[in-house]
Design an enzyme around this catalytic site. Structure first.
Site: not given
Ligand code: ARG
Length: 428
Positions: A206, A339
């Site tokens: 990753k 996520d």
């Molecule tokens: N882990 C990701 C980051 O911090 C989360 C993003 C979440 N936002 C979204 N619109 N998917 O960048």
């Protein structure tokens, strides 16, 4: 026509370790996720190793005698779901500065808890994209050994990134001399980090190609790894038989990552037409975590996220959803990834409703979480469909997910490799 007589074996969720194969599951309906066909009264038979040996109409199925038979004749069966972007060792309770108080051993315990929640929600396989101290490797191995309950896992170990980037941790001042495990600057340092990560048990790599939402001091639309660094990473990882997943919100970073040969783009928020065309040309999977925005905007501040993170989310969230619709309509390959860890584990399926709201049909969203996800994981020959030779990873719901995808938010039955992990029907 000879009707198979089914003996109900009541497997209560409390009585683990549960019975495992050989066995048979009778499904009132079974969704063929490849074709979208809804088949009636099907029986899935599996052997002692938890592998499917036949799937077909119950009337035509010869069930081996003396094996476990589970009657799901009032429900709809489909293959176990796959989430290609989780953080099992992360919890929404530990965002922002409170995260600094979580030790590596504590993170492993959190991961064990979340592995069980995820499996019980119907996700029989996950790809875990980033954890500290190889806690993900330990959880994967603990699950495979039968020590703890959880999904099959493909894990990345610590994510690679630049100094001060999204995959570093930028909360502490310089006198603490902190940097995250995966920080590596420059093509050769990054290659060495790929080697090290593989050495300690990673199934894939990753990386952070762009800035992020939840990190301090960077911007989602700003590039982090250069094209040259990503080419080195992709080449090294592929040479060692590992795929690469890149966190990339920004338009330029997405294109650089695809050109470098990265296998999946995570978030994909600000992808443009050229990026979509490149993804199609290279066969790169796009993974849009489009449920996340709701949680971050509604709960993020209470959950300890930095004020700057909430501001960044306001800039990317809606665009990400619009670009999801656009990329889907343009025919890009998509896999389901949430996520989870940013928001509570076990709520993974809440993303299906969003995917339908933003342009997919229920079957498209289900395919993203089954056949497509299996292909991205390199496991198309073992998961993602209910077919002979694949693992007996099967879930059941009461409604019809092909017309109302939100039925997947209430999974009632979970079988992983022929072992019952949940059976709400039996406990009534
Ligand atoms: N882990 C990701 C980051 O911090 C989360 C993003 C979440 N936002 C979204 N619109 N998917 O960048």
């Amino acid at each position: 026509m000879r009707k198979v007589v089914f003996v109900l074996v009541f497997v209560f969720m409390q009585s683990l370790p549960a019975y495992s194969g050989p066995g048979a599951v009778r499904c009132g309906k079974l969704l063929d996720v490849r074709t979208g066909q809804m088949l009636s009264d099907q029986t899935v038979v599996f052997d002692a190793s938890g592998t499917i040996i036949s799937v077909g109409p119950t009337s035509a199925t010869k069930r081996p005698s003396g094996v476990m038979a589970i009657d799901l004749s009032n429900s709809t069966c489909l293959p176990g779901l796959i989430d290609v972007h989780t953080h099992l060792t992360g919890d929404p309770a530990n965002h922002g500065y409170s995260r600094l108080g979580i030790s590596v051993p504590r993170e492993a315990i959190i991961g064990a808890k979340n592995a069980r929640l995820t499996l019980r929600a119907g996700f029989t396989t996950v790809r875990n994209l980033g954890a500290h101290g190889y806690t993900d490797v330990a959880i994967r191995d603990g699950i495979d050994a039968g020590d703890i309950e959880g999904p099959r896992m493909r894990v990345s170990g610590p994510p690679l990134g630049i100094t001060g980037g999204h995959c570093d941790n930028n909360l502490l001042p310089s006198e603490f001399h902190y940097k995250s495990d995966g920080v590596a600057d420059g093509p050769w340092a990054a290659r060495a980090k790929v080697r090290e990560t593989v050495k300690y048990g990673a199934d894939l790599i990753k990386i952070c190609a762009s800035g992020g939402v939840l990190s301090k001091g960077d911007q989602p639309d700003t590039p982090q790894y250069t094209l040259e660094e990503m080419q080195a990473i992709a080449e090294e990882a592929h040479k060692l038989g590992r795929k690469v997943a890149a966190h990339a919100h920004g338009t330029q970073s997405i294109k650089d990552a695809i050109r470098a040969g990265i296998d999946s783009i995570e978030h994909s928020s600000l992808i443009d037409d050229e990026g979509i065309a490149l993804a199609k040309q290279h066969g790169t999977y796009l993974v849009f975590d489009i449920y996340n925005d709701d949680f971050i905007l509604q709960e993020g501040a209470k959950a300890g996220m930095l004020p700057e993170s909430i501001e960044k989310e306001k800039k990317v969230g809606r665009l990400q959803r619009e670009n999801f619709r656009h990329a889907f309509q343009a025919g890009a390959k998509m896999a389901f990834g949430t996520d989870a860890g940013v928001y509570p584990h076990g709520d993974n399926a809440k993303q299906f409703g969003k995917m339908v709201e933003w342009g997919m049909k229920p079957l498209d969203a289900i395919q993203a979480a089954t056949v497509n996800a299996a292909d991205l994981l390199g496991w198309a020959d073992r998961i993602g469909v209910l077919e002979t030779g694949h693992f007996a990873d099967l879930i059941a719901v009461s409604g019809d997910p092909a017309s109302d995808v939100r039925a997947l938010e209430s999974v009632k039955f979970v079988l992983k490799g022929g072992t019952v992990a949940r059976n709400d029907y039996a406990s009534k």
